[in-house]
Write a protein that holds these residues in place. Structure first.
Motif, PDB file in Angstrom:
ATOM      1  N   ALA A 155       0.830  -1.207   0.000  1.00 51.18           N
ATOM      2  CA  ALA A 155       0.000   0.000   0.000  1.00 51.18           C
ATOM      3  C   ALA A 155       0.865   1.257   0.000  1.00 51.18           C
ATOM      4  O   ALA A 155       0.520   2.266  -0.638  1.00 51.18           O
ATOM      5  N   VAL A 156       1.998   1.201   0.681  1.00 50.66           N
ATOM      6  CA  VAL A 156       2.932   2.339   0.698  1.00 50.66           C
ATOM      7  C   VAL A 156       3.431   2.621  -0.718  1.00 50.66           C
ATOM      8  O   VAL A 156       3.460   3.776  -1.171  1.00 50.66           O
ATOM      9  N   LEU A 157       3.796   1.569  -1.421  1.00 53.97           N
ATOM     10  CA  LEU A 157       4.285   1.727  -2.796  1.00 53.97           C
ATOM     11  C   LEU A 157       3.188   2.254  -3.716  1.00 53.97           C
ATOM     12  O   LEU A 157       3.442   3.070  -4.608  1.00 53.97           O
ATOM     13  N   GLN A 158       1.962   1.802  -3.475  1.00 54.26           N
ATOM     14  CA  GLN A 158       0.839   2.231  -4.313  1.00 54.26           C
ATOM     15  C   GLN A 158       0.525   3.709  -4.120  1.00 54.26           C
ATOM     16  O   GLN A 158       0.269   4.437  -5.090  1.00 54.26           O
ATOM     17  N   HIS A 159       0.558   4.167  -2.875  1.00 56.96           N
ATOM     18  CA  HIS A 159       0.159   5.539  -2.568  1.00 56.96           C
ATOM     19  C   HIS A 159       1.335   6.506  -2.411  1.00 56.96           C
ATOM     20  O   HIS A 159       1.124   7.717  -2.283  1.00 56.96           O
ATOM     21  N   GLY A 160       2.557   5.964  -2.367  1.00 59.94           N
ATOM     22  CA  GLY A 160       3.724   6.830  -2.264  1.00 59.94           C
ATOM     23  C   GLY A 160       3.913   7.462  -0.904  1.00 59.94           C
ATOM     24  O   GLY A 160       4.589   8.488  -0.783  1.00 59.94           O
ATOM     25  N   ALA A 161       3.298   6.851   0.125  1.00 60.28           N
ATOM     26  CA  ALA A 161       3.406   7.471   1.451  1.00 60.28           C
ATOM     27  C   ALA A 161       3.280   6.445   2.571  1.00 60.28           C
ATOM     28  O   ALA A 161       2.526   5.472   2.471  1.00 60.28           O
ATOM     29  N   VAL A 162       4.049   6.684   3.627  1.00 56.63           N
ATOM     30  CA  VAL A 162       3.888   5.993   4.896  1.00 56.63           C
ATOM     31  C   VAL A 162       3.056   6.922   5.771  1.00 56.63           C
ATOM     32  O   VAL A 162       3.378   8.109   5.902  1.00 56.63           O
ATOM     33  N   LEU A 163       1.983   6.395   6.350  1.00 52.93           N
ATOM     34  CA  LEU A 163       1.124   7.207   7.215  1.00 52.93           C
ATOM     35  C   LEU A 163       1.318   6.791   8.671  1.00 52.93           C
ATOM     36  O   LEU A 163       1.546   5.623   8.965  1.00 52.93           O
ATOM     37  N   GLY A 164       1.222   7.743   9.579  1.00 51.96           N
ATOM     38  CA  GLY A 164       1.338   7.426  10.989  1.00 51.96           C
ATOM     39  C   GLY A 164       1.184   8.652  11.854  1.00 51.96           C
ATOM     40  O   GLY A 164       0.914   9.746  11.355  1.00 51.96           O
ATOM     41  N   SER A 165       1.359   8.452  13.158  1.00 51.44           N
ATOM     42  CA  SER A 165       1.263   9.559  14.118  1.00 51.44           C
ATOM     43  C   SER A 165       2.462   9.571  15.054  1.00 51.44           C
ATOM     44  O   SER A 165       2.388  10.105  16.153  1.00 51.44           O
ATOM     45  N   ALA A 166       3.570   8.968  14.605  1.00 48.56           N
ATOM     46  CA  ALA A 166       4.718   8.793  15.491  1.00 48.56           C
ATOM     47  C   ALA A 166       5.695   9.957  15.460  1.00 48.56           C
ATOM     48  O   ALA A 166       6.698   9.929  16.168  1.00 48.56           O
ATOM     49  N   PHE A 206      14.535   3.633  14.656  1.00 46.38           N
ATOM     50  CA  PHE A 206      14.351   4.426  13.443  1.00 46.38           C
ATOM     51  C   PHE A 206      13.059   5.219  13.568  1.00 46.38           C
ATOM     52  O   PHE A 206      12.142   4.829  14.305  1.00 46.38           O
ATOM     53  N   THR A 207      12.999   6.338  12.877  1.00 49.27           N
ATOM     54  CA  THR A 207      11.756   7.106  12.813  1.00 49.27           C
ATOM     55  C   THR A 207      10.970   6.627  11.597  1.00 49.27           C
ATOM     56  O   THR A 207      11.532   5.994  10.690  1.00 49.27           O
ATOM     57  N   LEU A 208       9.701   6.942  11.542  1.00 45.44           N
ATOM     58  CA  LEU A 208       8.916   6.553  10.374  1.00 45.44           C
ATOM     59  C   LEU A 208       9.354   7.331   9.143  1.00 45.44           C
ATOM     60  O   LEU A 208       9.213   6.848   8.010  1.00 45.44           O
ATOM     61  N   ALA A 247      -8.112  -0.187  15.727  1.00 44.90           N
ATOM     62  CA  ALA A 247      -7.574   1.006  15.060  1.00 44.90           C
ATOM     63  C   ALA A 247      -7.181   2.054  16.105  1.00 44.90           C
ATOM     64  O   ALA A 247      -6.136   2.708  15.990  1.00 44.90           O
ATOM     65  N   ALA A 248      -8.013   2.206  17.116  1.00 48.66           N
ATOM     66  CA  ALA A 248      -7.733   3.182  18.170  1.00 48.66           C
ATOM     67  C   ALA A 248      -6.460   2.818  18.934  1.00 48.66           C
ATOM     68  O   ALA A 248      -5.637   3.682  19.243  1.00 48.66           O
ATOM     69  N   LEU A 249      -6.277   1.521  19.216  1.00 46.12           N
ATOM     70  CA  LEU A 249      -5.090   1.084  19.950  1.00 46.12           C
ATOM     71  C   LEU A 249      -3.810   1.265  19.128  1.00 46.12           C
ATOM     72  O   LEU A 249      -2.772   1.661  19.658  1.00 46.12           O
ATOM     73  N   LEU A 250      -3.906   1.008  17.822  1.00 45.63           N
ATOM     74  CA  LEU A 250      -2.729   1.189  16.975  1.00 45.63           C
ATOM     75  C   LEU A 250      -2.376   2.670  16.830  1.00 45.63           C
ATOM     76  O   LEU A 250      -1.201   3.044  16.867  1.00 45.63           O
ATOM     77  N   ALA A 251      -3.392   3.498  16.659  1.00 47.39           N
ATOM     78  CA  ALA A 251      -3.148   4.937  16.556  1.00 47.39           C
ATOM     79  C   ALA A 251      -2.568   5.466  17.875  1.00 47.39           C
ATOM     80  O   ALA A 251      -1.656   6.307  17.886  1.00 47.39           O
ATOM     81  N   ASP A 252      -3.091   4.956  18.983  1.00 50.68           N
ATOM     82  CA  ASP A 252      -2.568   5.326  20.302  1.00 50.68           C
ATOM     83  C   ASP A 252      -1.107   4.918  20.422  1.00 50.68           C
ATOM     84  O   ASP A 252      -0.269   5.682  20.932  1.00 50.68           O
ATOM     85  N   ALA A 257       4.473   6.405  20.619  1.00 48.81           N
ATOM     86  CA  ALA A 257       5.828   6.197  20.084  1.00 48.81           C
ATOM     87  C   ALA A 257       6.511   7.534  19.825  1.00 48.81           C
ATOM     88  O   ALA A 257       7.740   7.650  19.928  1.00 48.81           O
ATOM     89  N   ALA A 258       5.711   8.541  19.491  1.00 51.27           N
ATOM     90  CA  ALA A 258       6.267   9.881  19.268  1.00 51.27           C
ATOM     91  C   ALA A 258       6.959  10.390  20.522  1.00 51.27           C
ATOM     92  O   ALA A 258       7.870  11.230  20.454  1.00 51.27           O
ATOM     93  N   LYS A 259       6.567   9.850  21.681  1.00 49.24           N
ATOM     94  CA  LYS A 259       7.136  10.278  22.958  1.00 49.24           C
ATOM     95  C   LYS A 259       8.105   9.239  23.534  1.00 49.24           C
ATOM     96  O   LYS A 259       8.458   9.297  24.714  1.00 49.24           O
ATOM     97  N   GLY A 260       8.494   8.271  22.696  1.00 54.30           N
ATOM     98  CA  GLY A 260       9.520   7.319  23.119  1.00 54.30           C
ATOM     99  C   GLY A 260       9.041   5.998  23.678  1.00 54.30           C
ATOM    100  O   GLY A 260       9.856   5.208  24.164  1.00 54.30           O
ATOM    101  N   ALA A 261       7.746   5.699  23.592  1.00 50.04           N
ATOM    102  CA  ALA A 261       7.212   4.496  24.226  1.00 50.04           C
ATOM    103  C   ALA A 261       7.650   3.191  23.559  1.00 50.04           C
ATOM    104  O   ALA A 261       7.547   2.124  24.168  1.00 50.04           O
TER     105      ALA A 261
END
Length: 289
Positions: A155-166, A206-208, A247-252, A257-261
């Motif tokens: 899906a990343v290759l198809q859309h040209g993007a990695v999506l996340g909140s990290a 690594f970062t996203l 979905a909520a748990l993964l987004a959480d 992860a943005a804060k080092g978890a």
């Protein structure tokens, strides 16, 4: 002649379970391996490799007690039924206690005792249940599998993007096979593992953004990382078919992860398996192949 040690693995036909069995066949060739599976007919390949199959379901206490009879060491691979895990794990723990299991190893989550991740709640509950049982235990606190990301590389290759909140949070992920090797090492060890707690993570984080750049480098396609607010990322996950709770748990998890978890630099995983952990670049290459 000494009786072969009986080592059982729950969820033996799952993604992690199969890798643990494969690792045990390598590092504990004289052990009597038992795969606890819901449907033995779906695991004929394991039986062909000499693994004894026993029917056992996390929802069936009676079947679990029968399945664990005579087992010396047990790996409890955490259930995938988010929201039902603690109750299901209790059934396994009680069956293990009834069977007189000498070591119960459990696949928990990185820094379970202090993790801010929503996913950590049921792992903490399970760890408490295991401690309360009086069984000798080892906690394998697994960090993130790199496959959590590379599994959606198409899906990343198809859309040209990695999506996340990290954001720019560093994620010390490793390949699922690395964590499987760690579990096998603990189960096969001649050293007393009772009371051991392992914080398991990749050697380097690594970062996203770096992950997206690596995909771009190897695929020769323009790939960017798009950082989204947690609610927006949850909506994206739901749009591709994930249930709202998951979905909520993964987004959480991403937001935390943005804060080092999801970062750890103790290198306990590579020490346990006796080699460096699989790099993110190696995992990307495997996924692209």
């Amino acid at each position: 002649m000494a009786t072969a040690e009986k080592i059982a693995v729950t969820g033996a036909t799952g993604q992690l379970g199969r890798l643990v069995i494969a690792a045990l066949l390598r590092v504990a060739p004289t052990a009597h391996l038992i795969g606890i599976v819901r449907n033995p007919a779906a695991a004929k390949d394991l039986a062909a490799r000499g693994v004894e199959l026993r029917a056992g379901d996390y929802e069936d206490p009676a079947a679990l007690k029968a399945a664990l009879a005579g087992v010396d060491k047990l790996l409890l691979i955490s259930s995938s039924a988010v929201g039902q895990r603690a109750r299901q794990h209790r059934n396994v723990i009680e069956a293990a206690k009834a069977a007189g299991v000498k070591l119960l190893a459990y696949t928990s989550i990185l820094h379970a005792d202090s993790s801010p991740l929503g996913l950590a709640v049921e792992h903490r509950e399970t760890e408490a249940l295991i401690r309360a049982s009086g069984l000798p235990f080892a906690f394998l606190r697994n960090g993130w599998y790199t496959e959590n990301y590379t599994g959606s590389i198409a899906a990343v290759l198809q859309h040209g993007a990695v999506l996340g909140s990290a954001g720019t949070g560093r994620i010390a992920a490793a390949a699922r096979a690395d964590f499987a090797a760690a579990a096998a090492a603990v189960l096969a060890s001649r050293e007393n593992q009772a009371g051991k707690i392992y914080e398991l993570a990749g050697d380097t984080g690594f970062t996203l953004g770096e992950y997206a750049a690596e995909i771009a480098k190897q695929s020769h396609k323009p790939i960017v990382y798009k950082d989204l607010p947690e609610a927006d990322y949850k909506a994206v996950l739901q749009s591709v078919g994930l249930p709202e709770v998951f979905a909520a748990l993964l987004a959480d998890s991403d937001a935390k992860a943005a804060k080092g978890a999801l970062f750890d630099e103790s290198r306990q995983l590579s020490r346990l398996i006796g080699r460096p952990t699989t790099t993110m670049a190696q995992s990307v290459a495997a996924a692209l192949a």
